[in-house]
Design a protein around this motif. Structure first.
Motif: not given
Length: 221
Positions: A108-109, A210-221
């Motif tokens: 998403p980011a 950078w924050d999204s990588a730290y949180r291992l961000e993925d699409w929530p749905i």
């Protein structure tokens, strides 16, 4: 009137300090950043550079003189070819194949940042586009040198650190700052304000990336 780059950096100093000290960069400098987080980052960054390269080619198309056309065309080449070589070395290290990369969607980011730059490149004038492109150059350069100064010996991410702390990258950054200041000198007061707004938004998106990588961000749905 204050030079645009000086004013923009001064206004965005708190954002840069937040980026400089955020967990991702603190752990990268210490060499303790997890492999999963760096893999997420390097994969998304490879996706990002494709969009960044497109925005740079549009800056070249909008540039007012041949020297700036060449500058942005070369910057686009650097984003696609030179920096992807760095990503490729990490891809080989982590066994990320081209097929695996192609199957990984933009986070998403990353999607937000790329969409913002490409939309700005199409919809906004040259000087506003430069305001949006500058933070990626400048913040990476400052973060790269800051991390280099405090990185632990034998850091597993040394290749990344040396790329963004290196003089070749900083030469390109200085050229980008000069081009943006040149455009700002000729801009109307309203356009200059839009340049500042674009700079602020892109700096915020740098943090989000950078924050999204730290949180291992993925699409929530």
């Amino acid at each position: 009137m204050m030079i645009f780059s000086h004013e923009a950096w001064e206004q965005g100093a708190s954002v840069y300090e937040t980026i400089r000290t955020m967990p991702f960069n603190a752990e990268l400098a210490a060499g303790t950043l997890s492999e999963a987080r760096f893999k997420h980052y390097i994969t998304q960054d490879a996706h990002y550079l494709i969009g960044f390269g497109r925005a740079l080619t549009l800056a070249a198309a909008k540039a007012p003189d041949p020297d700036r056309i060449v500058q942005f065309a070369k910057s686009a080449e650097g984003a696609i070819v030179v920096e992807r070589a760095l990503h490729g070395s990490f891809f080989r290290q982590y066994a990320i194949t081209p097929a695996m990369f192609a199957r990984t969607p933009l986070s998403p980011a990353c999607h937000h940042y790329v969409a913002y730059l490409v939309a700005t490149a199409y919809a906004e004038p040259y000087e506003v586009l430069l305001g949006a492109l500058l933070p990626c150059f400048w913040i990476y350069a400052e973060v790269g040198r800051d991390i280099h100064a405090r990185a632990r010996p034998n850091n597993p991410y040394q290749a990344w650190i040396e790329t963004y702390a290196g003089e070749e990258f900083h030469t390109a950054v200085r050229a980008m700052i000069a081009a943006t200041d040149e455009a700002a000198e000729l801009a109307s007061p309203g356009a200059r304000e839009r340049m500042h707004a674009a700079f602020r938004r892109a700096a915020q998106l740098e943090w989000m990336f950078w924050d999204s990588a730290y949180r291992l961000e993925d699409w929530p749905i």
